[in-house]
Design an enzyme around this catalytic site. Structure first.
Site, PDB file in Angstrom:
ATOM      1  CB  SER A 319      -0.913  -0.025   1.218  1.00 46.54           C
ATOM      2  OG  SER A 319      -1.441   1.235   1.458  1.00 46.54           O
ATOM      3  CD1 TRP A 322      -1.774   1.447  -5.844  1.00 39.29           C
ATOM      4  CD2 TRP A 322      -2.115   3.182  -4.474  1.00 39.29           C
ATOM      5  NE1 TRP A 322      -2.836   2.161  -6.330  1.00 39.29           N
ATOM      6  CE2 TRP A 322      -3.075   3.243  -5.520  1.00 39.29           C
ATOM      7  CE3 TRP A 322      -2.144   4.167  -3.489  1.00 39.29           C
ATOM      8  CZ2 TRP A 322      -4.028   4.246  -5.593  1.00 39.29           C
ATOM      9  CZ3 TRP A 322      -3.101   5.168  -3.578  1.00 39.29           C
ATOM     10  CH2 TRP A 322      -4.031   5.201  -4.616  1.00 39.29           C
ATOM     11  CG  HIS A 323      -0.100   5.975  -0.977  1.00 34.26           C
ATOM     12  ND1 HIS A 323      -0.492   4.784  -0.417  1.00 34.26           N
ATOM     13  CD2 HIS A 323      -1.148   6.806  -0.853  1.00 34.26           C
ATOM     14  CE1 HIS A 323      -1.729   4.913   0.036  1.00 34.26           C
ATOM     15  NE2 HIS A 323      -2.155   6.133  -0.213  1.00 34.26           N
ATOM     16  N   GLY A 324       3.525   5.821  -3.879  1.00 30.71           N
ATOM     17  CA  GLY A 324       4.593   6.506  -4.587  1.00 30.71           C
ATOM     18  C   GLY A 324       5.893   5.733  -4.571  1.00 30.71           C
ATOM     19  CG  PHE A 484      -0.454   9.002  -4.519  1.00 30.06           C
ATOM     20  CD1 PHE A 484       0.909   9.262  -4.480  1.00 30.06           C
ATOM     21  CD2 PHE A 484      -1.252   9.558  -3.555  1.00 30.06           C
ATOM     22  CE1 PHE A 484       1.438  10.056  -3.476  1.00 30.06           C
ATOM     23  CE2 PHE A 484      -0.731  10.343  -2.542  1.00 30.06           C
ATOM     24  CZ  PHE A 484       0.615  10.593  -2.511  1.00 30.06           C
TER      25      PHE A 484
END
Lengths: 484, 351
Positions: A319, A322-324, A484
């Site tokens: 997770s 996934w954001h960056g 993102f």
């Protein structure tokens, strides 16, 4: 196109009017064209990436639909995964992996040249990739039937209100809605407009007001210290909430105006009393996505304990990524994973401790204490999320604990460009937000926008309009989650 | 749908009326530096008879104390620098219009720096950092909106294309409409009323209490970096470019008639109230906007203009040591410029 831009203020009413004037069969094509136009306003050529994802997933799902056995369908699932994750990897993670590899070898005095590409990250790529992936995975598992109409499927992938920053919708919820005939329902349209109004308050009055202060603090790690950094973290917690919840609220409202229901994405997350609860209130569409497509397939909690903890940790690590593509996001995800694991490990001890201390489970003080503690944990993780890189993060930690001769640890010495009025106004609007959330959380009253009294409702409309217009920040800044 | 449209119209009307009401409750919903000038002026308790108006070039370049001292050997002058750093053309003309609307009884002269519309539109102050902020629109009333759109329309199409003009008019229009609803201006109103500006305090503490804010006293990183950049990037060449420009002649076809008419209108408006409006040519003309300004300037009545910039007239104005950056004088330079300006002004008045 940004929701907080003049072009959207012209685009949206036009689309809504044309939408309701057109017969049902032309509405989906209109929305598809509008959605592609909406995306192309940012960068024309990147619409091709959405089209590639759409065509590949449309084709593989149709092929999977023809096959009875899961095993036979698997190769098509792999095609979808390779194409979608390949695009995501190429644009978002390639440079990160390449740089990290080079840095890793440098630790051992081995200097290698790794390639990097100068590519602009497509806006919302993680959102639409996850949305389309959930479709192919569901078709693979036989949960849904493949969509036969390419136009409807393309609209599912690119529906403009939620295209660039969610909520990440599931195919079984959204696709059937495109088939249903929509009538103009006054009550529903007004509900949608109210959500949009609240979203604009969150974005323009809260998030965009806090953004310059937060940026000033996090972009000058060598110059700030003590309480300034603490203030920066506190403000960032509300900036990111205002920004993202604001976007979601506008997206859900805009879809509602046209008769479509998108899932709720935020439920007063800073009133959560545990990290577990926080994730049931924050970015709900993403946390449930990870639960359904990563955590449960790994075994979820129906495994031995260590494996359960491992599943939790890996889910949050992914997770974070996934954001960056930055180690700061990895640390943010890891921290949440660690919080949850510690929470699970100590659950029984905490229960016993409360029992032996004679503290009632429903004690207001305990509830409040847990809320504050959870908020602090979340803020610590936000600190890493916002820091520009690990070097900055460690410098800020060092400066946060630094007490100089003037004792500025507890006295905010306002840094250049941040005037005290800005801080005071920011705190005032944060208090307003928390007040509304408090009313919703602990009383039977709702946000005054939804009050039963027409007088209260209209006073709220006018008040919010005056505040948004007069105190809003109108520099058309992008939403944080676009990256993102 | 009719019900919804009706209610939305009602909401817009209520918000519009309330915005007008809020505005009427306060004398001036202003921006920070201008409010400080107003408050400074109210503290002087003296009868001001000369105002300076312009952008930062004037605010940082004209020291009223020196100007008065030189002029007072022949005239009784008490001046005040009412200029605004970062002002756009419309803003300066808006302030001029406000001053002429309700002048103080002792006011005799307003010295206004003539503005380049071309650079105001191109530069960051209108379409960049200030776009869609209060700074960009608090001054946009119907008069200034009409003035600015007419000036834009009248600009030479060779310098400014049709699409650029359309873009500029669109920006002025949105600014005008936003201003009707007080969009984005409350924060600066609160700020300017409850917070003292460090720059203002520094200047007053240093003895400058007539609206002159020397750049040398500003310690902000942004300003210091400007000075550093200027000094390390061949300042001689930069100032020489300005100096060479100062003695050029304009191309006649560049005259913007709308701009000229507006300037003449203010001259007439001033005369009706016994105030002489005198347009100042920038002390350091920028090569990019020279033609545009000079063309209009040359058409103004001789009595109502003042140009001390040509190098052959005042070579000392182009000494690098007098400059803080590419376009602004430092404190020393401001002293020299104020003396020159005062002498020229005095001789013009006494003629």
């Amino acid at each position: 196109m940004l929701f907080n831009s003049l072009s959207f203020a012209l685009f949206f009413p036009l689309i809504v009017v044309v939408f309701y004037l057109l017969p049902h069969k032309w509405r989906a094509p209109l929305l598809l064209l509008a959605s592609y136009y909406f995306y192309m306003c940012w960068k024309v050529e990147y619409i091709l990436l959405i089209m590639i994802s759409t065509l590949v997933d449309y084709y593989v799902s149709l092929q999977m639909g023809k096959l009875k056995h899961k095993k036979a369908r698997r190769k098509y699932l792999y095609v979808s995964l390779i194409v979608n994750l390949g695009i995501l990897f190429g644009f978002k993670y390639f440079n990160f992996i390449s740089d990290s590899t080079r840095a890793f070898f440098q630790l051992f005095n081995i200097f290698i040249n790794t390639p990097t590409f100068d590519l602009l990250l497509p806006v919302g790529i993680s959102f639409y990739t996850f949305q389309t992936l959930s479709y192919t995975v569901d078709v693979y598992h036989g949960k849904i039937k493949p969509e036969k109409r390419l136009g409807i499927f393309a609209l599912y992938v690119s529906f403009f209100p939620q295209l660039v920053a969610g909520p990440i919708e599931r195919p079984d919820r959204l696709i059937p809605q495109f088939y249903k005939k929509r009538r103009f329902l006054y009550k529903r349209v007004v509900e949608g407009l109210k959500l949009m109004l609240w979203g604009y308050f969150l974005k323009l009055v809260i998030a965009d007001r806090l953004a310059p202060i937060v940026n000033e603090i996090f972009n000058h790690p060598e110059e700030v210290k003590g309480m300034q950094i603490v203030l920066g973290i506190f403000f960032f917690a509300f900036q990111i909430f205002g920004d993202f919840a604001g976007y979601s609220s506008i997206a859900i409202g805009a879809a509602k105006v046209m008769g479509y229901n998108l899932m709720e994405n935020f439920k007063r997350p800073y009133f959560a009393t545990s990290i577990q609860e926080f994730w049931r209130r924050w970015h709900i569409s993403l946390s449930t996505w990870f639960r359904d497509y990563v955590y449960i397939p790994m075994g979820g909690n129906r495994v031995v304990k260590w494996r359960w903890y491992y599943n939790v940790f890996i889910t949050f690590l992914v997770s974070g990524l996934w954001h960056g593509a930055n180690w700061t996001f990895v640390i943010w995800g890891a921290l949440h994973g660690i919080y949850l694991i510690i929470g699970l490990m100590t659950l029984e001890y905490r229960r016993q401790a409360l029992k032996s201390l004679g503290i009632a489970k429903k004690s207001a003080i305990l509830h409040f204490g847990k809320m504050i503690f959870t908020f602090l944990l979340v803020c610590i993780a936000w600190f890493f999320f916002r820091a520009n890189n690990l070097q900055d993060a460690f410098l800020l930690i060092n400066n946060m604990l630094f007490l100089d001769a003037s004792g500025s640890l507890f006295l905010p010495d306002f840094i250049e460009g941040i005037r005290p009025t800005k801080i005071i106004l920011s705190l005032l609007f944060i208090s307003m937000l928390l007040g509304v959330h408090f009313i919703e959380e602990f009383t039977s009253f709702r946000n005054p926008l939804w009050s039963k009294s027409i007088m209260i409702r209209w006073i709220t409309y006018v008040f919010l309009c005056i505040i948004i217009l007069g105190f809003g920040v109108y520099t058309s800044s992008e939403f944080i989650y676009f990256q993102f | 749908m009719n019900k919804l449209i009706y209610k939305i119209v009602c909401l817009v009307v209520i918000v519009f009326l309330l915005s007008k009401f809020i505005r009427s409750c306060f004398s001036y919903l202003s921006i920070s530096p201008y409010t400080e000038s107003i408050s400074l002026l109210s503290k002087t308790n003296e009868d001001i008879n000369v105002y300076f108006l312009g952008t930062s070039r004037v605010q940082r370049g004209v020291n009223p104390e020196i100007f008065d001292k030189v002029a007072n050997s022949k005239l009784k002058i008490n001046s005040f620098n009412y200029s605004l750093a970062g002002a756009s053309a419309g803003e300066v003309y808006g302030l001029l219009s406000n001053l002429l609307e309700s002048p103080n009884p002792s006011l005799k002269y307003i010295l206004v720096e003539i503005q380049s519309i071309q650079s105001a539109i191109r530069d960051n102050n209108f379409f960049g950092v200030n776009k869609r902020t209060n700074r960009n629109k608090y001054w946009v009333d119907l008069e200034q909106y009409t003035n600015m759109t007419n000036i834009v329309k009248g600009m030479n199409p060779e310098i400014y294309s049709i699409s650029q003009k359309r873009n500029a008019i669109f920006n002025y229009t949105t600014s005008f409409l936003e201003n009707q609803f007080n969009v984005g201006i409350y924060e600066s109103f609160v700020t300017s009323n409850i917070e003292e500006n460090k720059r203002f305090r520094n200047s007053v503490n240093a003895g400058y209490n007539k609206g002159y804010f020397p750049l040398d006293l500003e310690k902000s990183k942004r300003v210091l970096n400007r000075n550093k950049y200027f000094l390390s990037n061949n300042p001689n060449l930069s100032i020489e470019n300005h100096a060479r420009t100062s003695s050029q002649k304009h191309r006649v076809k560049d005259v913007n008639v709308s701009h000229l008419n507006i300037l003449n209108k203010y001259i007439e408006k001033g005369r009706a109230k016994n105030i002489e409006v005198i347009y100042l040519f920038p002390h350091i003309p920028a090569p990019a906007s020279f033609n545009e300004i000079k063309a209009v300037y040359d058409q103004l009545p001789i009595k109502n203009k003042l140009n001390v910039s040509p190098r052959d007239l005042n070579p000392e104005l182009y000494k690098v040591e007098y400059y803080f950056d590419n376009t602004h004088l430092n404190n020393k330079g401001a002293g020299v410029y104020s003396q020159i300006l005062s002498k020229e002004f005095t001789s013009k008045i006494l003629k």
